[in-house]
Motif scaffolding. Structure first.
Motif, PDB file in Angstrom:
ATOM      1  N   GLU A 240      10.582  12.668  -3.219  1.00  0.00           N
ATOM      2  CA  GLU A 240      11.871  13.360  -3.089  1.00  0.00           C
ATOM      3  C   GLU A 240      12.063  13.925  -1.692  1.00  0.00           C
ATOM      4  N   SER A 241      10.959  14.392  -1.105  1.00  0.00           N
ATOM      5  CA  SER A 241      11.033  14.961   0.246  1.00  0.00           C
ATOM      6  C   SER A 241      10.931  13.892   1.334  1.00  0.00           C
ATOM      7  N   ASN A 242      10.403  12.699   0.960  1.00  0.00           N
ATOM      8  CA  ASN A 242      10.220  11.629   1.948  1.00  0.00           C
ATOM      9  C   ASN A 242      10.580  10.274   1.336  1.00  0.00           C
ATOM     10  N   PRO A 243      11.896  10.057   1.056  1.00  0.00           N
ATOM     11  CA  PRO A 243      12.307   8.781   0.455  1.00  0.00           C
ATOM     12  C   PRO A 243      12.233   7.641   1.475  1.00  0.00           C
ATOM     13  N   VAL A 244      12.145   6.408   0.961  1.00  0.00           N
ATOM     14  CA  VAL A 244      12.080   5.239   1.843  1.00  0.00           C
ATOM     15  C   VAL A 244      13.378   4.435   1.706  1.00  0.00           C
ATOM     16  N   SER A 245      13.598   3.563   2.672  1.00  0.00           N
ATOM     17  CA  SER A 245      14.815   2.746   2.652  1.00  0.00           C
ATOM     18  C   SER A 245      14.745   1.693   1.545  1.00  0.00           C
ATOM     19  N   ASP A 246      15.895   1.084   1.252  1.00  0.00           N
ATOM     20  CA  ASP A 246      15.941   0.052   0.217  1.00  0.00           C
ATOM     21  C   ASP A 246      15.083  -1.156   0.590  1.00  0.00           C
ATOM     22  N   ASN A 247      15.039  -1.498   1.868  1.00  0.00           N
ATOM     23  CA  ASN A 247      14.235  -2.644   2.311  1.00  0.00           C
ATOM     24  C   ASN A 247      12.745  -2.401   2.083  1.00  0.00           C
ATOM     25  N   VAL A 248      12.285  -1.192   2.457  1.00  0.00           N
ATOM     26  CA  VAL A 248      10.877  -0.841   2.241  1.00  0.00           C
ATOM     27  C   VAL A 248      10.561  -0.797   0.753  1.00  0.00           C
ATOM     28  N   ALA A 249      11.485  -0.216  -0.027  1.00  0.00           N
ATOM     29  CA  ALA A 249      11.286  -0.154  -1.485  1.00  0.00           C
ATOM     30  C   ALA A 249      11.218  -1.552  -2.081  1.00  0.00           C
ATOM     31  N   ASN A 250      12.035  -2.462  -1.550  1.00  0.00           N
ATOM     32  CA  ASN A 250      12.033  -3.840  -2.035  1.00  0.00           C
ATOM     33  C   ASN A 250      10.698  -4.518  -1.758  1.00  0.00           C
ATOM     34  N   ILE A 251      10.160  -4.297  -0.570  1.00  0.00           N
ATOM     35  CA  ILE A 251       8.851  -4.871  -0.203  1.00  0.00           C
ATOM     36  C   ILE A 251       7.752  -4.314  -1.110  1.00  0.00           C
ATOM     37  N   ARG A 252       7.782  -3.010  -1.348  1.00  0.00           N
ATOM     38  CA  ARG A 252       6.782  -2.380  -2.214  1.00  0.00           C
ATOM     39  C   ARG A 252       6.873  -2.922  -3.646  1.00  0.00           C
ATOM     40  N   LEU A 253       8.107  -3.085  -4.122  1.00  0.00           N
ATOM     41  CA  LEU A 253       8.287  -3.583  -5.486  1.00  0.00           C
ATOM     42  C   LEU A 253       7.755  -5.012  -5.615  1.00  0.00           C
ATOM     43  N   HIS A 254       8.048  -5.851  -4.623  1.00  0.00           N
ATOM     44  CA  HIS A 254       7.558  -7.234  -4.661  1.00  0.00           C
ATOM     45  C   HIS A 254       6.031  -7.286  -4.559  1.00  0.00           C
ATOM     46  N   ASN A 255       5.447  -6.385  -3.778  1.00  0.00           N
ATOM     47  CA  ASN A 255       3.983  -6.327  -3.682  1.00  0.00           C
ATOM     48  C   ASN A 255       3.353  -5.952  -5.025  1.00  0.00           C
ATOM     49  N   CYS A 256       3.966  -4.991  -5.716  1.00  0.00           N
ATOM     50  CA  CYS A 256       3.466  -4.591  -7.032  1.00  0.00           C
ATOM     51  C   CYS A 256       3.554  -5.753  -8.023  1.00  0.00           C
ATOM     52  N   HIS A 257       4.691  -6.462  -7.973  1.00  0.00           N
ATOM     53  CA  HIS A 257       4.872  -7.632  -8.848  1.00  0.00           C
ATOM     54  C   HIS A 257       3.814  -8.697  -8.547  1.00  0.00           C
ATOM     55  N   LYS A 258       3.617  -8.987  -7.264  1.00  0.00           N
ATOM     56  CA  LYS A 258       2.647 -10.010  -6.865  1.00  0.00           C
ATOM     57  C   LYS A 258       1.229  -9.641  -7.289  1.00  0.00           C
ATOM     58  N   ARG A 259       0.859  -8.366  -7.072  1.00  0.00           N
ATOM     59  CA  ARG A 259      -0.482  -7.912  -7.474  1.00  0.00           C
ATOM     60  C   ARG A 259      -0.687  -8.042  -8.976  1.00  0.00           C
ATOM     61  N   TYR A 260       0.331  -7.687  -9.737  1.00  0.00           N
ATOM     62  CA  TYR A 260       0.212  -7.748 -11.196  1.00  0.00           C
ATOM     63  C   TYR A 260       0.055  -9.195 -11.673  1.00  0.00           C
ATOM     64  N   VAL A 261       0.846 -10.098 -11.123  1.00  0.00           N
ATOM     65  CA  VAL A 261       0.755 -11.514 -11.510  1.00  0.00           C
ATOM     66  C   VAL A 261      -0.632 -12.064 -11.202  1.00  0.00           C
ATOM     67  N   GLU A 262      -1.153 -11.726 -10.016  1.00  0.00           N
ATOM     68  CA  GLU A 262      -2.486 -12.203  -9.621  1.00  0.00           C
ATOM     69  C   GLU A 262      -3.570 -11.586 -10.504  1.00  0.00           C
ATOM     70  N   LEU A 263      -3.407 -10.306 -10.807  1.00  0.00           N
ATOM     71  CA  LEU A 263      -4.373  -9.623 -11.671  1.00  0.00           C
ATOM     72  C   LEU A 263      -4.414 -10.266 -13.051  1.00  0.00           C
TER      73      LEU A 263
END
Length: 406
Positions: A240-263
């Protein structure tokens, strides 16, 4: 001195699996590339497999003595599981190496972090893996030593047994019940047989410890990776005190998805390698625990009871550890869905919220290891196996009491 020895087992390139991979290489489950040591390990594996076959041959000669038969069965069936573990590990060597490489790569990637909670989680499961590895090794080789010294102890401590052996009324107690092509009841024959049986026990113990601890540490890592993924999902949009941009959030979300699929991919591969062994081991454990419990009740010597009880503890612990860690993974997978909900999704636009909903839908599945196509590895399954073993024990005890009364 012990600390120095344990430090040598560590590896900077493999901070989590270092001792386990070194054990796999030492006992020949991860075969070396050079032909000479590779062929030597294959020869040692073949010799121990042949020795296990002689344990089954010996059943024919001792089938009339229920105590000798039970003693043979509890060790022979455990040896059979060990042989199957090694044969499947060698046959699926490519899959196991792939799993180990993935675990090491994913573990190294997560260790490069400034997140304090993630660092504490990694340190926690690394310490736990070391403890369970070294304690399991200690328990296994305590059991091996007990099996090896039992004949010596019985001969030295029990005068009645010693006299019966001297006059030929009773055979020498064996380290492991097995057939040999010579007379085991002469002193030279007994010493030779004991040497062969001791070697097989030590090498078989190495098989069990290296395979089991490697599998257990991988199971712990899978649970730890789910916990780390949950933390990262909660940080997709920053704080809440340090939000990130939509582009950064998109990259983080895709990384989480990729890690989960590989796991999930490697969890399924690991389960396909372990599941057939666990199915066999569940059956073997019921028979082994039943036989060991029965021997404790009929044994008259306090020391013999103690030694047999230690073997029972090892048998129970071996199965329980697999069920416990699979159960842990099951509950960690149920908690993973909370990760995206912990993120700052509520103050984002509808497109980001839809992406989070898709990620939640992907996470909304339970993960648990199986024992063949019939059951899952959970604590409830472990309790059912104990109940089954107790039922067999009661049936065996009643049948023996009926035989004695007649």
């Amino acid at each position: 001195m012990l600390k120095r020895l344990l430090d040598k087992l560590e590896s900077e390139r493999m901070p989590l699996l270092g001792p386990n991979v070194k054990a796999l290489k030492f006992w020949g489950l991860l075969l070396p590339k050079k032909m000479l040591p590779r062929n030597l390990y294959m020869l040692l594996h073949l010799l121990v497999i042949i020795f296990t076959a002689t344990e089954y041959v010996d059943i024919w000669f001792i089938k009339s003595d229920i105590n000798l038969l039970l003693n043979n069965l509890k060790i022979t069936m455990l040896a059979t599981v060990s042989v199957i573990k090694v044969m499947t590990f060698l046959f699926w060597q490519k899959h196991w190496k792939s799993i180990i490489q993935y675990v090491n790569k994913a573990d190294l990637a997560q260790r490069i972090t400034d997140n304090r909670i993630k660092k504490l989680t990694i340190e926690k499961y690394t310490r736990y893996c070391r403890r369970i590895t070294y304690l399991y090794w200690a328990l296994m080789y305590t059991t091996v030593i007990i099996v090896m010294v039992q004949p010596i102890y019985k001969y030295a401590a029990l005068p009645t047994y010693r006299e019966l052996v001297r006059n030929g009324s009773q055979p020498y107690m064996q380290v492991v019940s097995s057939w040999v092509p010579f007379n085991k009841n002469t002193i030279p024959g007994h010493i030779t047989a004991s040497f062969i049986q001791s070697f097989a026990s030590i090498y078989g113990g190495g098989w069990i410890t290296s395979f089991d601890t490697n599998a257990m540490v991988i199971m712990v890592f899978f649970k730890g990776e789910l916990e780390l993924l949950k933390i990262d999902c909660g940080d997709i949009f920053g704080t809440e005190s340090n939000p990130v941009s939509d582009n950064v959030a998109n990259i983080r979300l895709h990384n989480c998805h990729k890690r989960y699929v590989e796991l999930i991919k490697y969890i399924r591969l690991f389960d396909s390698c372990l599941s057939p062994i666990m199915l066999l081991y569940m059956f073997v454990s019921s028979v082994m625990l039943c036989a060991t419990a029965y021997q404790i009740t009929v044994e008259t010597s306090a020391m013999q009871r103690f030694l047999t009880t230690e073997y029972l503890i090892f048998g129970v612990a071996q199965l329980f550890i697999y069920c416990w860690h699979s159960n842990d993974l099951f509950y960690a997978s149920r908690q993973l869905i909370n990760g995206p909900y912990n993120s700052m999704w509520w103050n984002r636009n509808k497109y980001c919220q839809k992406d989070i909903q898709l990620l939640i839908g992907q996470f909304n599945k339970t993960i648990v290891f199986s024992a063949g196509p019939f059951t899952d590895l959970t604590v409830a399954t472990f309790i059912n196996i104990l109940k089954g073993a107790y039922s067999y024990y009661t049936l065996l005890q009643q049948s023996q009491e009926t035989t004695v009364s007649k």
